[in-house]
Enzyme design. Structure first.
Site, PDB file in Angstrom:
ATOM      1  N   GLN A  19     -29.562 -78.640-103.282  1.00 53.50           N
ATOM      2  CA  GLN A  19     -28.201 -78.704-104.511  1.00 53.50           C
ATOM      3  C   GLN A  19     -28.769 -79.725-105.311  1.00 53.50           C
ATOM      4  O   GLN A  19     -29.036 -80.821-104.184  1.00 53.50           O
ATOM      5  CB  GLN A  19     -26.858 -79.124-103.709  1.00 53.50           C
ATOM      6  CG  GLN A  19     -25.744 -78.837-105.128  1.00 53.50           C
ATOM      7  CD  GLN A  19     -24.814 -79.844-104.209  1.00 53.50           C
ATOM      8  OE1 GLN A  19     -25.128 -80.443-103.217  1.00 53.50           O
ATOM      9  NE2 GLN A  19     -23.736 -79.308-104.344  1.00 53.50           N
ATOM     10  N   GLY A  20     -29.305 -79.188-106.358  1.00 55.33           N
ATOM     11  CA  GLY A  20     -30.122 -80.122-107.144  1.00 55.33           C
ATOM     12  C   GLY A  20     -28.710 -80.478-108.586  1.00 55.33           C
ATOM     13  O   GLY A  20     -28.844 -80.516-109.554  1.00 55.33           O
TER      14      GLY A  20
ATOM     15  N   SER B 243     -27.098 -83.933-108.552  1.00 53.09           N
ATOM     16  CA  SER B 243     -27.114 -85.454-108.497  1.00 53.09           C
ATOM     17  C   SER B 243     -28.042 -86.116-109.096  1.00 53.09           C
ATOM     18  O   SER B 243     -29.334 -85.566-108.673  1.00 53.09           O
ATOM     19  CB  SER B 243     -26.605 -86.539-107.149  1.00 53.09           C
ATOM     20  OG  SER B 243     -25.844 -85.880-106.863  1.00 53.09           O
TER      21      SER B 243
ATOM     22  N   SER C 298     -30.550 -82.581-100.259  1.00 57.07           N
ATOM     23  CA  SER C 298     -30.398 -82.265 -98.613  1.00 57.07           C
ATOM     24  C   SER C 298     -31.093 -81.217 -98.888  1.00 57.07           C
ATOM     25  O   SER C 298     -30.728 -79.963 -99.450  1.00 57.07           O
ATOM     26  CB  SER C 298     -29.872 -81.819 -98.336  1.00 57.07           C
ATOM     27  OG  SER C 298     -28.313 -83.643 -98.715  1.00 57.07           O
TER      28      SER C 298
ATOM     29  N   GLU D  92     -17.632 -75.933-101.171  1.00 56.98           N
ATOM     30  CA  GLU D  92     -18.511 -77.180-100.767  1.00 56.98           C
ATOM     31  C   GLU D  92     -17.490 -78.062-100.297  1.00 56.98           C
ATOM     32  O   GLU D  92     -17.325 -78.545 -99.098  1.00 56.98           O
ATOM     33  CB  GLU D  92     -19.385 -77.904-101.615  1.00 56.98           C
ATOM     34  CG  GLU D  92     -19.772 -79.025-101.105  1.00 56.98           C
ATOM     35  CD  GLU D  92     -20.551 -79.928-101.886  1.00 56.98           C
ATOM     36  OE1 GLU D  92     -21.045 -79.434-103.472  1.00 56.98           O
ATOM     37  OE2 GLU D  92     -21.443 -80.931-101.483  1.00 56.98           O
TER      38      GLU D  92
HETATM   39  C1  LIG Z   1     -25.838 -87.587 -97.486  1.00 58.65           C
HETATM   40  C2  LIG Z   1     -25.962 -87.042 -98.422  1.00 58.65           C
HETATM   41  C3  LIG Z   1     -25.654 -85.458 -98.852  1.00 58.65           C
HETATM   42  C4  LIG Z   1     -25.812 -85.493-100.443  1.00 58.65           C
HETATM   43  N1  LIG Z   1     -26.652 -83.800-100.197  1.00 58.65           N
HETATM   44  C5  LIG Z   1     -26.790 -83.991-102.163  1.00 58.65           C
HETATM   45  C6  LIG Z   1     -27.884 -82.670-102.428  1.00 58.65           C
HETATM   46  O1  LIG Z   1     -27.471 -82.113-101.721  1.00 58.65           O
HETATM   47  N2  LIG Z   1     -27.063 -82.554-103.961  1.00 58.65           N
HETATM   48  C7  LIG Z   1     -26.913 -83.807-104.622  1.00 58.65           C
HETATM   49  O2  LIG Z   1     -26.897 -83.149-105.810  1.00 58.65           O
HETATM   50  N3  LIG Z   1     -26.381 -84.475-104.108  1.00 58.65           N
HETATM   51  C8  LIG Z   1     -26.099 -84.687-102.807  1.00 58.65           C
HETATM   52  N4  LIG Z   1     -25.628 -86.105-102.530  1.00 58.65           N
HETATM   53  C9  LIG Z   1     -25.066 -87.226-103.198  1.00 58.65           C
HETATM   54  C10 LIG Z   1     -23.905 -87.039-103.723  1.00 58.65           C
HETATM   55  O3  LIG Z   1     -22.875 -85.662-104.547  1.00 58.65           O
HETATM   56  C11 LIG Z   1     -23.345 -88.818-104.941  1.00 58.65           C
HETATM   57  O4  LIG Z   1     -23.484 -89.373-104.176  1.00 58.65           O
HETATM   58  C12 LIG Z   1     -21.734 -89.156-104.955  1.00 58.65           C
HETATM   59  O5  LIG Z   1     -21.215 -87.549-105.685  1.00 58.65           O
HETATM   60  C13 LIG Z   1     -22.071 -90.378-105.608  1.00 58.65           C
HETATM   61  O6  LIG Z   1     -22.425 -90.797-105.846  1.00 58.65           O
HETATM   62  P1  LIG Z   1     -23.652 -91.806-106.432  1.00 58.65           P
HETATM   63  O7  LIG Z   1     -24.354 -91.755-105.444  1.00 58.65           O
HETATM   64  O8  LIG Z   1     -24.588 -91.672-107.692  1.00 58.65           O
HETATM   65  O9  LIG Z   1     -22.107 -92.717-106.833  1.00 58.65           O
HETATM   66  P2  LIG Z   1     -21.994 -93.096-108.360  1.00 58.65           P
HETATM   67  O10 LIG Z   1     -21.081 -92.567-109.156  1.00 58.65           O
HETATM   68  O11 LIG Z   1     -23.104 -94.289-108.623  1.00 58.65           O
HETATM   69  O12 LIG Z   1     -20.356 -94.389-107.288  1.00 58.65           O
HETATM   70  C14 LIG Z   1     -20.596 -95.313-107.005  1.00 58.65           C
HETATM   71  C15 LIG Z   1     -19.467 -95.936-106.194  1.00 58.65           C
HETATM   72  O13 LIG Z   1     -18.469 -95.827-107.619  1.00 58.65           O
HETATM   73  C16 LIG Z   1     -17.133 -95.291-107.005  1.00 58.65           C
HETATM   74  N5  LIG Z   1     -16.706 -94.678-108.392  1.00 58.65           N
HETATM   75  C17 LIG Z   1     -17.636 -93.878-108.743  1.00 58.65           C
HETATM   76  N6  LIG Z   1     -17.032 -93.438-110.609  1.00 58.65           N
HETATM   77  C18 LIG Z   1     -15.618 -94.083-110.566  1.00 58.65           C
HETATM   78  C19 LIG Z   1     -14.233 -93.566-110.945  1.00 58.65           C
HETATM   79  N7  LIG Z   1     -14.049 -92.828-111.574  1.00 58.65           N
HETATM   80  N8  LIG Z   1     -12.710 -94.143-109.653  1.00 58.65           N
HETATM   81  C20 LIG Z   1     -13.323 -95.223-108.711  1.00 58.65           C
HETATM   82  N9  LIG Z   1     -14.299 -94.695-107.884  1.00 58.65           N
HETATM   83  C21 LIG Z   1     -15.826 -94.650-109.142  1.00 58.65           C
HETATM   84  C22 LIG Z   1     -17.650 -94.189-106.610  1.00 58.65           C
HETATM   85  O14 LIG Z   1     -16.178 -93.737-105.201  1.00 58.65           O
HETATM   86  C23 LIG Z   1     -19.159 -95.803-105.555  1.00 58.65           C
HETATM   87  O15 LIG Z   1     -18.572 -96.180-104.478  1.00 58.65           O
HETATM   88  C24 LIG Z   1     -25.208 -86.599-101.183  1.00 58.65           C
HETATM   89  C25 LIG Z   1     -24.825 -87.538-100.543  1.00 58.65           C
HETATM   90  C26 LIG Z   1     -24.740 -87.644 -99.316  1.00 58.65           C
HETATM   91  C27 LIG Z   1     -24.743 -89.255 -99.020  1.00 58.65           C
END
Ligand SMILES: Cc1cc2nc3c(=O)[nH]c(=O)nc-3n(C[C@H](O)[C@H](O)[C@H](O)COP(=O)(O)OP(=O)(O)OC[C@H]3O[C@@H](n4cnc5c(N)ncnc54)[C@H](O)[C@@H]3O)c2cc1C
Length: 393
Positions: free
Chosen positions: A128-129, A131, A163, A245
């Site tokens: 899944q691309g 993020s 992933s 998902e």
């Molecule tokens: C094990 C694992 C597997 C993953 N696999 C994939 C994958 O295969 N493909 C893919 O595309 N992504 C994947 N991800 C990514 C995942 O979807 C993102 O990490 C997640 O959506 C959070 O985005 P971010 O890391 O950019 O954090 P950010 O969006 O930068 O958030 C940082 C912090 O701010 C908080 N925050 C942000 N906006 C708000 C708001 N509006 N209100 C309240 N709090 C807020 C968040 O809750 C978090 O605590 C994976 C992540 C993990 C941990």
């Protein structure tokens, strides 16, 4: 709603249980966590066995190689496979649990014919691309650019946390096709991972293995025919992907967690502290009992969500409740396991004849649960806005 199983469903359970008892002992040993080619071979090999025995895609239509059964039978399948200790879905997660269902709901007939049977046979692995370094929770701000050039899109940009990228054949890829518009400038593409111009860099996690990667696109060309939905309509398609998902993707984890609670109770009876065991501590017993009661409630809610999904075809926002509650409960469960284990929690090896390593590993892994597939904060926003009808913050 009737939460009991019918006679036909009980019969399905019995046959599956018998098949699992025969099939599981024939499996090869599990590969090492960082041996990704071997992990792919193991996971897809199991998927092929399920397919050949008629147990792949329980609720997928027969025309795509599925069983055409109900979601309740899918639930029974998950209960039985997990309780029997069958292999986890592994690298087939994206294909089976959210990309395949998205193609089924939104893809063209040709896309369905090409991909769905191959996903079920374990011949296609997906990643899944979505993020990006600057777009996670606020996914609609993604910037990986796709520019139309004749019958192709030319893609430039970066994805992160992808992933299974290192073993995937295809990626469900969200790209920016209109920089002048936020949500209405995104397109959902099927991107073959062997396309020239794609580079994968693995990221090592605290568990020790590389569970996800950074993926870089430098002029990668993808046919326009690989688009799912219309150009600039990818945000709507992505919401369909998320509903699968978050909605049905976690069910096998719930069953697995149920089993872990029983294993923790057994472990507590073995861990000794001075002359007593951890189980003799009433506070520990109470916490384990409470977790079990919460799991039972969560399981009932999951069945209710599934019954609703069966009626509407796509799971609704109530799945966010299960996602947020389950991921936080799992963290509490593994925290409790560390307290039960005491000093044995300091090593990932089994210590003192206890099966402690798996709990330590799960404790480390659980850190990611409240982030993956949308953070707890984001799920709470969804619950507030779409279920409780509260105003947007
Ligand atoms: C094990 C694992 C597997 C993953 N696999 C994939 C994958 O295969 N493909 C893919 O595309 N992504 C994947 N991800 C990514 C995942 O979807 C993102 O990490 C997640 O959506 C959070 O985005 P971010 O890391 O950019 O954090 P950010 O969006 O930068 O958030 C940082 C912090 O701010 C908080 N925050 C942000 N906006 C708000 C708001 N509006 N209100 C309240 N709090 C807020 C968040 O809750 C978090 O605590 C994976 C992540 C993990 C941990």
């Amino acid at each position: 709603m009737d939460l009991r199983y019918t006679e036909a469903e009980q019969q399905f359970r019995k046959e599956l249980r018998e098949w699992l008892a025969e099939a599981l002992p024939t499996l090869p040993p599990k590969p090492a966590p960082d041996d990704w080619p071997a992990r792919r071979a193991y996971d897809t090999g199991w998927q092929r066995m399920l397919h050949d025995a008629g147990y792949a895609g329980i609720n997928w239509p027969k025309e795509y190689g599925g069983r055409g059964a109900t979601l309740t039978e899918q639930l029974i399948y998950l209960e039985e496979t997990t309780l029997a200790g069958a292999p986890y879905i592994g690298v087939n997660f994206v294909g089976l649990l959210h990309c395949g269902p998205t193609i089924m709901a939104e893809g063209t007939d040709e896309q369905k014919r090409e991909h769905l049977p191959r996903i079920l046979r374990g011949e296609e692995v997906w990643c899944q691309g979505f993020s990006e370094p600057g777009a996670g929770s606020d996914l609609a701000s993604l910037s990986c650019r796709a520019v139309r050039d004749g019958d192709e899109y030319v893609i430039t940009g970066q994805k992160i946390w992808t992933s299974f990228a290192q073993v995937a054949d295809y990626c469900e890829l969200l790209v920016r096709t209109d920089p002048g518009s936020k949500h209405r400038g995104i397109t959902w593409l099927i991107c073959p991972m062997d396309t020239p111009g794609i580079e994968i860099r693995e990221i090592r996690t605290i568990v020790g293995s590389s569970e996800f990667s950074e993926v870089f696109f430098d002029g990668a060309r993808v046919p326009v025919a690989n688009r799912v939905g219309e150009e600039n309509d990818g945000w709507r398609v992505a919401m369909v992907t998320f509903s699968f998902e978050r909605g049905t993707g976690f069910i096998s984890d719930l069953v697995e967690t149920n089993r872990m609670i029983s294993e923790l109770a057994a472990l507590a009876r073995k861990v000794t502290r001075r002359s007593a065991t951890a189980w003799d501590d009433v506070a520990i017993r109470r916490e384990i009992g409470h977790l079990q009661a919460e799991m039972d409630a969560l399981w009932a809610m999951t069945k209710r969500n599934l019954a609703q999904a069966e009626r509407h075809g796509i799971p609704g926002p109530a799945s966010s409740v299960v996602k947020v509650y389950y991921s936080e409960l799992f963290q509490r469960l593994t925290d409790l396991a560390m307290r039960v284990l005491d000093r044995a929690s300091l090593s990932r090896d089994d210590l003192g004849g206890l099966p402690s390593g798996v709990f330590v590993e799960e404790r480390l892994r659980s850190t990611s649960f409240t982030i993956a597939a949308g953070t707890s904060q984001i799920q709470r926003n969804i619950i507030a806005e779409r279920i409780l009808g509260l105003p947007k913050g």
